[in-house]
Structure formats: structure tokens, C-alpha cells
Design a protein around this motif. Structure first.
Motif, PDB file in Angstrom:
ATOM      1  N   ALA A 132       7.111 -23.104  38.390  1.00  0.00           N
ATOM      2  CA  ALA A 132       6.931 -22.520  37.061  1.00  0.00           C
ATOM      3  C   ALA A 132       6.453 -21.079  37.164  1.00  0.00           C
ATOM      4  N   ASP A 133       5.496 -20.832  38.062  1.00  0.00           N
ATOM      5  CA  ASP A 133       5.016 -19.465  38.237  1.00  0.00           C
ATOM      6  C   ASP A 133       6.071 -18.578  38.890  1.00  0.00           C
ATOM      7  N   GLU A 134       6.929 -19.169  39.720  1.00  0.00           N
ATOM      8  CA  GLU A 134       8.050 -18.396  40.266  1.00  0.00           C
ATOM      9  C   GLU A 134       8.898 -17.825  39.133  1.00  0.00           C
ATOM     10  N   GLU A 135       9.204 -18.655  38.128  1.00  0.00           N
ATOM     11  CA  GLU A 135      10.052 -18.188  37.029  1.00  0.00           C
ATOM     12  C   GLU A 135       9.342 -17.093  36.236  1.00  0.00           C
ATOM     13  N   ARG A 136       8.047 -17.293  35.978  1.00  0.00           N
ATOM     14  CA  ARG A 136       7.293 -16.265  35.253  1.00  0.00           C
ATOM     15  C   ARG A 136       7.244 -14.961  36.046  1.00  0.00           C
ATOM     16  N   GLU A 137       6.983 -15.069  37.346  1.00  0.00           N
ATOM     17  CA  GLU A 137       6.908 -13.870  38.174  1.00  0.00           C
ATOM     18  C   GLU A 137       8.265 -13.164  38.257  1.00  0.00           C
ATOM     19  N   ALA A 138       9.335 -13.933  38.333  1.00  0.00           N
ATOM     20  CA  ALA A 138      10.661 -13.336  38.426  1.00  0.00           C
ATOM     21  C   ALA A 138      11.027 -12.594  37.134  1.00  0.00           C
ATOM     22  N   ILE A 139      10.681 -13.177  35.984  1.00  0.00           N
ATOM     23  CA  ILE A 139      10.911 -12.490  34.712  1.00  0.00           C
ATOM     24  C   ILE A 139      10.105 -11.195  34.672  1.00  0.00           C
ATOM     25  N   ALA A 140       8.826 -11.287  35.048  1.00  0.00           N
ATOM     26  CA  ALA A 140       7.961 -10.107  35.019  1.00  0.00           C
ATOM     27  C   ALA A 140       8.462  -9.021  35.965  1.00  0.00           C
ATOM     28  N   TYR A 141       8.890  -9.423  37.159  1.00  0.00           N
ATOM     29  CA  TYR A 141       9.349  -8.447  38.146  1.00  0.00           C
ATOM     30  C   TYR A 141      10.631  -7.761  37.669  1.00  0.00           C
ATOM     31  N   GLY A 142      11.531  -8.527  37.082  1.00  0.00           N
ATOM     32  CA  GLY A 142      12.781  -7.957  36.617  1.00  0.00           C
ATOM     33  C   GLY A 142      12.585  -6.893  35.555  1.00  0.00           C
ATOM     34  N   VAL A 143      11.592  -7.081  34.683  1.00  0.00           N
ATOM     35  CA  VAL A 143      11.322  -6.106  33.630  1.00  0.00           C
ATOM     36  C   VAL A 143      10.499  -4.936  34.166  1.00  0.00           C
ATOM     37  N   SER A 144       9.460  -5.224  34.935  1.00  0.00           N
ATOM     38  CA  SER A 144       8.565  -4.153  35.392  1.00  0.00           C
ATOM     39  C   SER A 144       9.237  -3.225  36.396  1.00  0.00           C
ATOM     40  N   ARG A 145      10.155  -3.738  37.218  1.00  0.00           N
ATOM     41  CA  ARG A 145      10.771  -2.872  38.218  1.00  0.00           C
ATOM     42  C   ARG A 145      11.708  -1.843  37.584  1.00  0.00           C
ATOM     43  N   HIS A 146      12.006  -2.019  36.305  1.00  0.00           N
ATOM     44  CA  HIS A 146      12.806  -1.034  35.590  1.00  0.00           C
ATOM     45  C   HIS A 146      11.936  -0.105  34.750  1.00  0.00           C
ATOM     46  N   GLY A 147      10.633  -0.113  35.004  1.00  0.00           N
ATOM     47  CA  GLY A 147       9.747   0.871  34.409  1.00  0.00           C
ATOM     48  C   GLY A 147       9.035   0.456  33.147  1.00  0.00           C
ATOM     49  N   PHE A 148       9.154  -0.802  32.743  1.00  0.00           N
ATOM     50  CA  PHE A 148       8.495  -1.256  31.523  1.00  0.00           C
ATOM     51  C   PHE A 148       7.112  -1.820  31.845  1.00  0.00           C
ATOM     52  N   GLY A 149       6.189  -1.649  30.909  1.00  0.00           N
ATOM     53  CA  GLY A 149       4.794  -1.957  31.144  1.00  0.00           C
ATOM     54  C   GLY A 149       4.390  -3.369  30.765  1.00  0.00           C
ATOM     55  N   PRO A 150       3.056  -3.626  30.778  1.00  0.00           N
ATOM     56  CA  PRO A 150       2.524  -4.976  30.523  1.00  0.00           C
ATOM     57  C   PRO A 150       2.928  -5.564  29.175  1.00  0.00           C
ATOM     58  N   ALA A 151       3.031  -4.746  28.133  1.00  0.00           N
ATOM     59  CA  ALA A 151       3.399  -5.285  26.818  1.00  0.00           C
ATOM     60  C   ALA A 151       4.810  -5.868  26.847  1.00  0.00           C
ATOM     61  N   ALA A 152       5.732  -5.154  27.480  1.00  0.00           N
ATOM     62  CA  ALA A 152       7.104  -5.660  27.590  1.00  0.00           C
ATOM     63  C   ALA A 152       7.153  -6.912  28.458  1.00  0.00           C
ATOM     64  N   VAL A 153       6.383  -6.919  29.551  1.00  0.00           N
ATOM     65  CA  VAL A 153       6.345  -8.092  30.420  1.00  0.00           C
ATOM     66  C   VAL A 153       5.845  -9.310  29.659  1.00  0.00           C
ATOM     67  N   ALA A 154       4.806  -9.130  28.861  1.00  0.00           N
ATOM     68  CA  ALA A 154       4.254 -10.249  28.083  1.00  0.00           C
ATOM     69  C   ALA A 154       5.278 -10.786  27.093  1.00  0.00           C
ATOM     70  N   GLN A 155       6.019  -9.891  26.448  1.00  0.00           N
ATOM     71  CA  GLN A 155       7.033 -10.338  25.505  1.00  0.00           C
ATOM     72  C   GLN A 155       8.199 -11.027  26.217  1.00  0.00           C
ATOM     73  N   ALA A 156       8.597 -10.486  27.358  1.00  0.00           N
ATOM     74  CA  ALA A 156       9.697 -11.088  28.116  1.00  0.00           C
ATOM     75  C   ALA A 156       9.353 -12.476  28.611  1.00  0.00           C
ATOM     76  N   ASN A 157       8.064 -12.750  28.756  1.00  0.00           N
ATOM     77  CA  ASN A 157       7.657 -14.081  29.217  1.00  0.00           C
ATOM     78  C   ASN A 157       8.063 -15.170  28.225  1.00  0.00           C
ATOM     79  N   ASP A 158       8.349 -14.800  26.969  1.00  0.00           N
ATOM     80  CA  ASP A 158       8.829 -15.797  26.007  1.00  0.00           C
ATOM     81  C   ASP A 158      10.091 -16.486  26.514  1.00  0.00           C
TER      82      ASP A 158
END
Length: 431
Positions: free
Chosen positions: A238-264
Motif C-alpha cells: 500500500a505504501d509502495e503505491e502511495r510513494e509511487a504516486i508521490a514520486y511521479g508528481v514530485s519528480r516533475h517539480g510539483f510540491g507537497p500540496a499537489a502530492v497530497a491531492q494526487a494521493n486521492d
């Protein structure tokens, strides 16, 4: 939770090898180089060398032209084979001949299930280390496709390969239950020792991806001499999926707010998986409604989320349950790792978008600092599978090759349980 650990092992019986392409095998070229040829998708063949280079062979024959890795671009290498009985190859202008190994086909039991296995040893009479190859989540036959079953013997190391339950020549139903798969790995290690007899030196596991949850558990159930985990994780699925979503968004320059929303999107996927694909569809559509126009939306990927987002509810209800049978989303590997005294080598990809490695590396380094016998190697510029890659204009990755030091690192650890020299990786952990 208490587990009943019981394996019923019956006497193994000899099996005839499954029919395979006679060109598949490991060849020694006239210049001393080693090249392995294995089946790939359809009628294609894939070659690999010990230096990490690889390519796909295509063409009607008798000459086959190679690609550069998975790029589809020509590599400038032409390969041809002699008639099967001659066991010869011409690889890029250099002649070679297939290496003979001592190979034994077998069947063995894990509980009530019969599994198909194969022991491959380098020719000789003395003891050699033996590596039991533990699967990832694939549904394919490891006996047919795993090139390590020959590349390891070409380096003087034995290999035991087996089809996981519900795949290839093995019985039972496919599952992603880690305890069940760990018990199968224990049975495989026992069978490898039995078949090898006096030739059995140290015996250990090599596991990729999902096998990183399975092999340490198997080694905790019944100790082996070493464990190698490649592109596996020390966090839950489960944490793998969360981390993968977060990494995919953050590596393109988006910050914590976008990562939190993408976690949906990650949470919607996890709801689907936990419910056996009965629920989560409205949750996914709500996430898409809220965030579908966000600038980061096109970078939502994850390990499985991007696939689930492309399928209809009807299709997911039909194909999802068997594909993810037995999956333990909240499996925590840390209790096993905290109590595992077996020497371990963890080889991670720095830029893994399917199984991001940063948190796993941090946890493993902490365990090593606490006295666990763990070495961690992180290969820069690599993704899942420890592959270097090119990035296309539309942000797709095309794998090119594995690092030169990758197989050499595994060889050294298997032979000595130590690493020395320059492998091209960042090393940490116990020495």
C-alpha cells in the motif's frame, strides 16, 4: 497473528524438460565473452551479456538484427545460429558455442501443490554456491524466461529455478500471498540442496521486485546462507503505491500540496484492491473530477494506478481478482527484517518509478546501523529492473541496458558475502 508453518515434501520425480527454442542457451564466444539467448514475447529472442548489455532479436532468419535494449532502434549487431545439433552462434561477427551445464529437471511439493523446478550447475565435481531464484509478481514461466538460471552457472554458481504456483508447469492457483510464496521458496531451497547433494555449497535466494517481500520471509522461516533482493521494498505494498504516486508528481517539480491531492488516486486504487474490485470506482471518478484539470494530473502514475485508470469498471471486476489474488496490501516487512540475521544484499534503482527506493534505503540503512547484516547498493540513473533508460518526448522511459557492475556485484556477494571494488553504485550498510 500466528501462522501455521507446515510443508509437506514428497519425493521428487524426474521430468522431461518442457519444449523450448533450441537456440535458447548461454554461449561462450571466441573472445571469451558470454552471451545468453532466451525466449521473449511471441517468437522473438532476447540476448543478454554479463556486462549488462541486451537487445531483442527480430527477423525471419537465418540472420537476426538486434535492437538497443528496449528502444526498438537498431544496435548494429547481427546474430545467426548454426543448426540446433551444432549448438553454435555468430554474434556480431564473433563465433561462439553453447555452454554445457549439468541440468536436472524435477518436481517437488509445497503443501498439496506440485511445483516444476530445474537445477542448473556448472560442469564439474566440486561444491558450488546455489541460488534459488524467487519470482516477482509475473504470471509467466520462470523456467522458460529467466536468463539468470544460465548466467549464474556461466559464472561458476549453481541456480535453481521453478515455476511459481499457478504458472508454467506448476500446479495450484496463482497467488500473491507472501507466506504461501515463502513456503514455496523454502521447499525449493530444500529441493535444490537435495538434488545437488555433495555439490551443494552455500544456498541462498535471489529475488526481484515482489520477491523482496517473499525471500526474507522464507529465510526467516528456514535460514539460508544469503539473500539478494533486487528492486524490492522494505515498505508495504500500500505504501509502495502511495510513494509511487508521490514520486511521479514530485519528480516533475510539483510540491507537497499537489502530492497530497494526487494521493486521492492512490487511495481509490487501494480501495479497489482491498475490496476485490467491488468498490472504489466512484472514489476514482471523484478524484478524476476534482483533479483531472490540474497541471500535475498527467504525471499520476503509481505502480498499478495508471493501469486501473485506463480500464472500465466492467473489465476490472472481471480481470482484477485473479490478477491480484491473495495480495496483502498492508503487509509490513519490517518485523521480519529486524529479526533476520542472514547476510543480505539489497540492490535498488535510484529512479524507480514503480517501487521508489528512497524510504526503503533509509530503513535498510537504519537496520544496518542497528547491527543487521545488510548491504545496500543504489545504482544511479536506473529504474525498476535496474535498467538504465532513455526518456522520450512524451515522458515514456525506454530501457537500454543494466549497469556493468550489476551481475558482477551479485556474483561477488554470492561467492564471498562481501563486496569489493567499483560497481558503479552507491554502497552503504554493514561491511
Amino acid at each position: 497473528m500466528a501462522f501455521l508453518l507446515a510443508i509437506g515434501l514428497g519425493a521428487a520425480s524426474a521430468l522431461s524438460a518442457a519444449p523450448v527454442d533450441c537456440r535458447a542457451g548461454t554461449y561462450r564466444l571466441a573472445d571469451g565473452a558470454i552471451v545468453d539467448v532466451a525466449p521473449s514475447e511471441g517468437t522473438a529472442l532476447r540476448w543478454r551479456r554479463l556486462d549488462g548489455t541486451t537487445g531483442l532479436l527480430s527477423g525471419p532468419g537465418p540472420e537476426y538484427r538486434s535492437t538497443l535494449g528496449w528502444t526498438g532502434r537498431p544496435a548494429g549487431i547481427i546474430v545467426s545460429f548454426t543448426p540446433c545439433a551444432d549448438r553454435g552462434i555468430r554474434f556480431g561477427g564473433t563465433q561462439g558455442r553453447r555452454i554445457d551445464f549439468d541440468t536436472t529437471e524435477t518436481s517437488f511439493r509445497s503443501g498439496e501443490v506440485s511445483l516444476a523446478g530445474r537445477l542448473v550447475l556448472p560442469r564439474g565435481a566440486g561444491p558450488v554456491p546455489i541460488v534459488v531464484l524467487v519470482h516477482g509478481s509475473e504470471h509467466d514461466s520462470a523456467r522458460e524466461l529467466y536468463s539468470l538460471q544460465r548466467l549464474l552457472p556461466a559464472m561458476g554458481i549453481g541456480a535453481f529455478v521453478y515455476d511459481k504456483r499457478g504458472t508454467g508447469g506448476s500446479g495450484g492457483a496463482y497467488t500473491q500471498n507472501y507466506l504461501t510464496l515463502a513456503l514455496d521458496a523454502v521447499a525449493a531451497a530444500r529441493e535444490a540442496r537435495r538434488l545437488a547433494g555433495g555439490r551443494a555449497g552455500p544456498v541462498g535466494y535471489q529475488a526481484g521486485s515482489q520477491g523482496g517481500w517473499v525471500a526474507p520471509l522464507a529465510a526467516r522461516i528456514e535460514p539460508v546462507d544469503f539473500v539478494i533482493v533486487c528492486f524490492g521494498l522494505a515498505v508495504s505494498p500500500a505504501d509502495e503505491e502511495r510513494e509511487a504516486i508521490a514520486y511521479g508528481v514530485s519528480r516533475h517539480g510539483f510540491g507537497p500540496a499537489a502530492v497530497a491531492q494526487a494521493n486521492d488516486f492512490a487511495e481509490a486504487s487501494l480501495t479497489m484492491l482491498r475490496s476485490g474490485f467491488q468498490d472504489g470506482y466512484a472514489q476514482m471518478e471523484e478524484a478524476r473530477r476534482r483533479h483531472g484539470s490540474a497541471p500535475w494530473f498527467r504525471h499520476v502514475r503509481g505502480d498499478v494506478t495508471h493501469v486501473l485508470m485506463q480500464k472500465s469498471e466492467e473489465e476490472l471486476r472481471r480481470i482484477g481478482p485473479p490478477l491480484f489474488a491473495g495480495l496483502q496490501l498492508d503487509y509490513d516487512p519490517m518485523p521480519v527484517l529486524r529479526n533476520l540475521d542472514v547476510p543480505q544484499l539489497w540492490i535498488l534503482a535510484e529512479e524507480d518509478i514503480d517501487a521508489p527506493s528512497a524510504e526503503t534505503a533509509r530503513r535498510l540503512d537504519a537496520l544496518a546501523a542497528a547491527g543487521r547484516p545488510i548491504r545496500v547498493a543504489i545504482f544511479p540513473g536506473t529504474e525498476h529492473g535496474i535498467y538504465a533508460f532513455e526518456t522520450t518526448a512524451d515522458d515514456e522511459r525506454l530501457s537500454t541496458r543494466q549497469p556493468e557492475g550489476y551481475l558482477r556485484m551479485m556474483r561477488d556477494f554470492i561467492l564471498t558475502r562481501h563486496l569489493s571494488g567499483d560497481y558503479g553504485a552507491q554502497l552503504s550498510g554493514a561491511r
